[in-house]
Design a protein around this motif. Structure first.
Motif, PDB file in Angstrom:
ATOM      1  N   ARG A  53       0.892  -1.163  -0.002  1.00 61.38           N
ATOM      2  CA  ARG A  53       0.048  -0.053   0.122  1.00 61.38           C
ATOM      3  C   ARG A  53       0.684   1.143   0.105  1.00 61.38           C
ATOM      4  NH1 ARG A  53      -4.340   1.814   4.544  1.00 61.38           N
ATOM      5  NH2 ARG A  53      -2.809   1.676   5.846  1.00 61.38           N
ATOM      6  N   ASP A  54       1.917   1.114   0.625  1.00 59.26           N
ATOM      7  CA  ASP A  54       2.998   2.409   0.646  1.00 59.26           C
ATOM      8  C   ASP A  54       3.468   2.796  -0.737  1.00 59.26           C
ATOM      9  OD1 ASP A  54       2.649   2.455   3.349  1.00 59.26           O
ATOM     10  OD2 ASP A  54       4.757   1.633   3.991  1.00 59.26           O
ATOM     11  N   LEU A  55       3.649   1.634  -1.609  1.00 59.30           N
ATOM     12  CA  LEU A  55       3.970   1.864  -2.796  1.00 59.30           C
ATOM     13  C   LEU A  55       3.010   2.790  -3.738  1.00 59.30           C
ATOM     14  CD1 LEU A  55       6.267   1.313  -5.027  1.00 59.30           C
ATOM     15  CD2 LEU A  55       4.684  -0.764  -5.774  1.00 59.30           C
ATOM     16  N   LEU A  56       1.824   2.314  -3.466  1.00 58.33           N
ATOM     17  CA  LEU A  56       0.593   3.069  -4.041  1.00 58.33           C
ATOM     18  C   LEU A  56       0.646   4.507  -3.490  1.00 58.33           C
ATOM     19  CD1 LEU A  56      -1.780   3.196  -5.869  1.00 58.33           C
ATOM     20  CD2 LEU A  56      -3.166   2.028  -4.136  1.00 58.33           C
ATOM     21  N   VAL A  64       7.559   5.881  -8.607  1.00 57.14           N
ATOM     22  CA  VAL A  64       8.219   4.886  -7.702  1.00 57.14           C
ATOM     23  C   VAL A  64       8.248   3.586  -8.340  1.00 57.14           C
ATOM     24  CG1 VAL A  64       7.366   6.089  -5.518  1.00 57.14           C
ATOM     25  CG2 VAL A  64       6.052   4.345  -6.514  1.00 57.14           C
ATOM     26  N   GLY A  65       8.758   2.563  -7.816  1.00 56.68           N
ATOM     27  CA  GLY A  65       8.970   1.355  -7.835  1.00 56.68           C
ATOM     28  C   GLY A  65      10.291   0.912  -8.988  1.00 56.68           C
ATOM     29  N   ALA A  72       3.485   6.074 -11.420  1.00 51.08           N
ATOM     30  CA  ALA A  72       3.761   7.395 -11.479  1.00 51.08           C
ATOM     31  C   ALA A  72       2.743   8.348 -11.733  1.00 51.08           C
ATOM     32  CB  ALA A  72       5.012   7.877 -12.454  1.00 51.08           C
ATOM     33  N   PRO A  73       2.414   9.595 -11.171  1.00 52.75           N
ATOM     34  CA  PRO A  73       1.287  10.624 -11.537  1.00 52.75           C
ATOM     35  C   PRO A  73       1.570  11.022 -12.849  1.00 52.75           C
ATOM     36  CG  PRO A  73       2.417  11.402  -9.791  1.00 52.75           C
ATOM     37  CD  PRO A  73       3.280  10.139  -9.871  1.00 52.75           C
ATOM     38  N   MET A  84       0.364   3.211 -14.082  1.00 58.28           N
ATOM     39  CA  MET A  84       0.800   2.066 -13.668  1.00 58.28           C
ATOM     40  C   MET A  84       1.501   0.838 -14.586  1.00 58.28           C
ATOM     41  SD  MET A  84      -1.473  -0.949 -11.604  1.00 58.28           S
ATOM     42  CE  MET A  84      -0.840  -1.732 -10.136  1.00 58.28           C
ATOM     43  N   GLU A  85       2.624   0.657 -14.114  1.00 61.93           N
ATOM     44  CA  GLU A  85       3.187  -0.311 -15.132  1.00 61.93           C
ATOM     45  C   GLU A  85       3.614  -1.574 -14.447  1.00 61.93           C
ATOM     46  OE1 GLU A  85       7.254  -0.149 -18.305  1.00 61.93           O
ATOM     47  OE2 GLU A  85       7.022   1.486 -16.907  1.00 61.93           O
TER      48      GLU A  85
END
Length: 134
Positions: A53-56, A64-65, A72-73, A84-85
């Protein structure tokens, strides 16, 4: 604390920015560190991804990621979006979701388990029992 509480939503994602994809987002208080999302690939087939959830949360603010899930926004289009990739040995997908809808989902998860309070909801004994089959 209601450890059985859960929240699910359906969001429409865009694959490659053009093709609508139905996705199902889920969060459970008894698994407070993770969110699950499933993307419908056929009428009766869903592909599920589980990640922190922290990644989201971090992905709503900036890129991130490093692994199979990257977020990424994107603020340059007609609507703010979350990109989301996801990647696996079976393939790669780039999905675009409405940022506000994802934020609504995150807000609902925080209503169940406040951000930073995940440890209060995590049952370490149950995890050990599950791992050791005791």
């Amino acid at each position: 604390m209601n450890r059985d509480a859960q929240h699910s939503e359906q969001l429409i994602s865009l694959y490659g920015g053009t093709t609508p994809v139905r996705s199902r987002w889920s969060y459970r208080a008894d698994e407070p560190f993770t969110v699950a999302t499933a993307f419908q690939t056929d009428a009766d087939h869903w592909v599920e991804w589980v990640f922190a959830r922290d990644l989201l949360v971090e992905g709503m603010r900036g890129p991130v990621g490093e692994g199979d899930v990257r977020l990424a926004p994107e603020f340059s289009g007609p609507r703010d979006a979350l990109v989301m990739e996801i990647e696996s040995p079976d393939g790669h997908a780039l999905l675009v979701m409405d940022l506000e809808a994802v934020q609504d989902f995150l807000d609902a998860t925080a209503d169940l388990v406040p951000l930073g309070a995940e440890g209060d909801f995590f049952d370490v004994d149950a995890l050990i029992a599950e791992i050791t089959n005791v």
